[in-house]
Design a protein around this motif. Structure first.
Motif, short mmCIF file in Angstrom:
data_model
loop_
_atom_site.label_atom_id
_atom_site.label_comp_id
_atom_site.label_asym_id
_atom_site.label_seq_id
_atom_site.Cartn_x
_atom_site.Cartn_y
_atom_site.Cartn_z
N UNK A 140 31.04 -35.89 -31.00
CA UNK A 140 32.36 -36.51 -31.15
C UNK A 140 33.37 -36.02 -30.12
N UNK A 141 33.19 -34.80 -29.62
CA UNK A 141 34.13 -34.27 -28.64
C UNK A 141 33.89 -34.93 -27.28
N UNK A 142 32.63 -35.22 -26.96
CA UNK A 142 32.34 -36.01 -25.77
C UNK A 142 32.96 -37.40 -25.89
N UNK A 143 32.90 -37.96 -27.09
CA UNK A 143 33.44 -39.31 -27.29
C UNK A 143 34.94 -39.35 -27.04
N UNK A 144 35.63 -38.29 -27.37
CA UNK A 144 37.07 -38.24 -27.09
C UNK A 144 37.35 -38.46 -25.60
N UNK A 145 36.65 -37.71 -24.77
CA UNK A 145 36.90 -37.78 -23.33
C UNK A 145 36.44 -39.12 -22.78
N UNK B 290 35.77 -28.42 -15.79
CA UNK B 290 36.70 -28.14 -16.87
C UNK B 290 36.10 -28.59 -18.19
N UNK B 291 36.37 -27.85 -19.26
CA UNK B 291 35.89 -28.20 -20.59
C UNK B 291 37.03 -28.35 -21.59
N UNK B 292 36.68 -28.38 -22.88
CA UNK B 292 37.61 -28.56 -24.01
C UNK B 292 38.13 -30.00 -24.05
N UNK B 293 37.77 -30.71 -25.11
CA UNK B 293 37.97 -32.15 -25.14
C UNK B 293 39.42 -32.59 -24.97
N UNK B 294 40.35 -32.02 -25.73
CA UNK B 294 41.72 -32.51 -25.65
C UNK B 294 42.41 -32.05 -24.37
N UNK B 295 41.99 -30.91 -23.80
CA UNK B 295 42.50 -30.54 -22.47
C UNK B 295 42.07 -31.57 -21.44
N UNK B 296 40.85 -32.06 -21.58
CA UNK B 296 40.35 -33.08 -20.65
C UNK B 296 41.07 -34.41 -20.86
N UNK B 297 41.33 -34.76 -22.11
CA UNK B 297 42.08 -35.99 -22.39
C UNK B 297 43.46 -35.93 -21.73
N UNK B 298 44.10 -34.78 -21.83
CA UNK B 298 45.43 -34.62 -21.22
C UNK B 298 45.35 -34.74 -19.70
N UNK B 299 44.32 -34.13 -19.10
CA UNK B 299 44.17 -34.20 -17.66
C UNK B 299 43.86 -35.62 -17.18
N UNK B 300 43.02 -36.32 -17.93
CA UNK B 300 42.71 -37.72 -17.60
C UNK B 300 43.98 -38.56 -17.61
N UNK B 301 44.82 -38.34 -18.61
CA UNK B 301 46.06 -39.11 -18.69
C UNK B 301 46.99 -38.78 -17.53
N UNK B 302 47.05 -37.52 -17.13
CA UNK B 302 47.89 -37.13 -15.99
C UNK B 302 47.44 -37.83 -14.71
N UNK B 303 46.13 -37.92 -14.54
CA UNK B 303 45.58 -38.45 -13.30
C UNK B 303 45.53 -39.98 -13.28
N UNK B 304 45.22 -40.57 -14.43
CA UNK B 304 44.89 -42.00 -14.43
C UNK B 304 45.76 -42.84 -15.36
N UNK B 305 46.55 -42.20 -16.21
CA UNK B 305 47.45 -42.97 -17.05
C UNK B 305 48.48 -43.70 -16.21
N UNK B 306 48.90 -44.86 -16.66
CA UNK B 306 49.90 -45.62 -15.90
C UNK B 306 51.04 -46.01 -16.82
N UNK B 307 52.08 -46.52 -16.24
CA UNK B 307 53.28 -46.83 -17.02
C UNK B 307 53.01 -47.87 -18.10
N UNK B 308 52.05 -48.73 -17.85
CA UNK B 308 51.72 -49.73 -18.85
C UNK B 308 51.06 -49.14 -20.08
N UNK B 309 50.35 -48.04 -19.88
CA UNK B 309 49.69 -47.41 -21.01
C UNK B 309 49.40 -45.95 -20.70
#
Length: 355
Positions: free
Chosen positions: A80-85, A129-148
């Motif tokens: 489930x932690x892989x699924x988060x990322x 890098x590891x830890x699922x929610x740390x990775x989610x945060x990093x993904x959003x920093x790099x690839x999140x856009x104003x639309x979402x």
């Protein structure tokens, strides 16, 4: 492949033809049918799909991309932690490659990988890098856009707090298991029905706190809070009805109205989840009968309840369901030109590629 449509339907004509074949001509006809299927599923797309490597089948060290990150996730889609990322990457439409890692036992992991899934290798410096929610945060920093954005500027604290509430609400004394997370105690028996009911009630109340503005954990927008909760609620929706009679977090709108609305929103208005990441309920139930999933044996009545639920899910789609699922797929593939025009054709292409 995870998708909202019964993607094996495209293979039905082939199966019927097989049944009419004579034994003496089986092999020739078999080859011809594969060719017919391949011709049927050919697309005009010139776009290469992302790289996906199954390290259990190909243990050689990959040539990592210098342009896109590489996700190391559990091979079967159980973690489930892989699924988060995975969901965060899909929701932000980030470009990424995948290396699937086998977590089921010693001796099957590639020599170049160490530690737990999920992990990400970043392309610019090879940092892992590891830890699922740390990775989610990093993904959003790099690839999140104003639309979402997964962490919108105007609700960051609420997103973080709602994601953290998962740890406070889900059972703390359950035995770890990627296939059957938060279901069994250390004795090997399922947790009491009352424990699950408490979890579901608290989750429903958490969703109720922002339900006036929308069905998601932070109201109208799908955010990292939903990413944090989704893999576990997805499994509960499929698995809890097998363990306790009358316990259905997905469909009991009377007992858990806000949870019901959340499931509906995730499955019908988040294409990245519905079309790619969401697991098949039947598969989540079947893992309950597998050895080593965190309990001491198949709980009484699990298989019987599993069969009843499977019969309902195996019914043919209605035309209205097919139309809605195709609309979701069209939305999902609109930014992914390497995909086929329908989920069925995409699944058929995957089957052809692995034959």
């Amino acid at each position: 492949l995870r998708s909202p449509v019964s993607h094996m339907a495209v293979l039905a004509p082939t199966r019927r033809c097989f049944m009419r074949m004579r034994a003496s001509s089986f092999f020739v006809a078999f080859v011809a049918q594969w060719q017919d299927l391949e011709n049927t599923l050919q697309t005009s797309s010139q776009h290469a799909p992302p790289v996906v490597i199954d390290s259990a089948l190909d243990p050689s060290k990959p040539s990592y991309s210098s342009a896109v990150p590489t996700l190391f996730r559990e091979r079967h889609g159980w973690c489930p932690y892989s699924e988060r990322v995975w969901l965060a990457l899909e929701a932000t439409n980030a470009p990424y490659d995948t290396v699937r890692i086998d977590n089921t036992g010693p001796g099957r992991r590639p020599s170049y990988f160490a530690g737990q899934t999920p992990q990400m290798r970043w392309p610019e410096d090879g940092r892992v890098q590891g830890e699922s929610m740390d990775l989610v945060r990093e993904v959003d920093k790099r690839y999140g856009n104003e639309g979402h954005r997964l962490y919108p500027e105007d609700m960051q604290s609420d997103v973080i707090n709602k994601a953290r509430e998962f740890q406070n609400i889900f059972p703390s004394k359950s035995r770890p298991s990627s296939r059957a997370a938060f279901l069994f105690g250390w004795s090997g028996e399922p947790l009491w029905k009352s424990e699950f009911e408490s979890v579901l009630q608290k989750t429903d109340e958490l969703l109720a706190s922002t339900s006036a503005s929308g069905p998601f954990f932070c109201g109208k927008s799908f955010t990292a809070a939903d990413v944090a909760w989704a893999p576990f609620l997805e499994r509960y929706a499929a698995q809890l009805p097998c363990l306790h009679e009358g316990l259905s977090p997905r469909d009991d709108a009377a007992a858990y109205p806000h949870l019901h609305a959340w499931f509906e929103a995730m499955e019908h208005s988040v294409p990245a989840y519905a079309c790619r990441v969401r697991g098949n309920p039947s598969s989540w139930r079947k893992v309950l009968t597998m050895a080593g999933y965190g309990n001491a044996g198949v709980p009484p009545a699990v298989v019987e309840r599993m069969d009843d639920l499977g019969m309902e899910e195996s019914r043919p789609q209605t035309e209205e369901e097919r139309r809605k699922n195709q609309a979701l797929w069209d939305d999902y593939r609109s930014t992914r030109p390497h995909l086929a025009n329908t989920p069925s054709a995409e699944a058929g292409g995957v089957v052809l590629g692995k034959r």
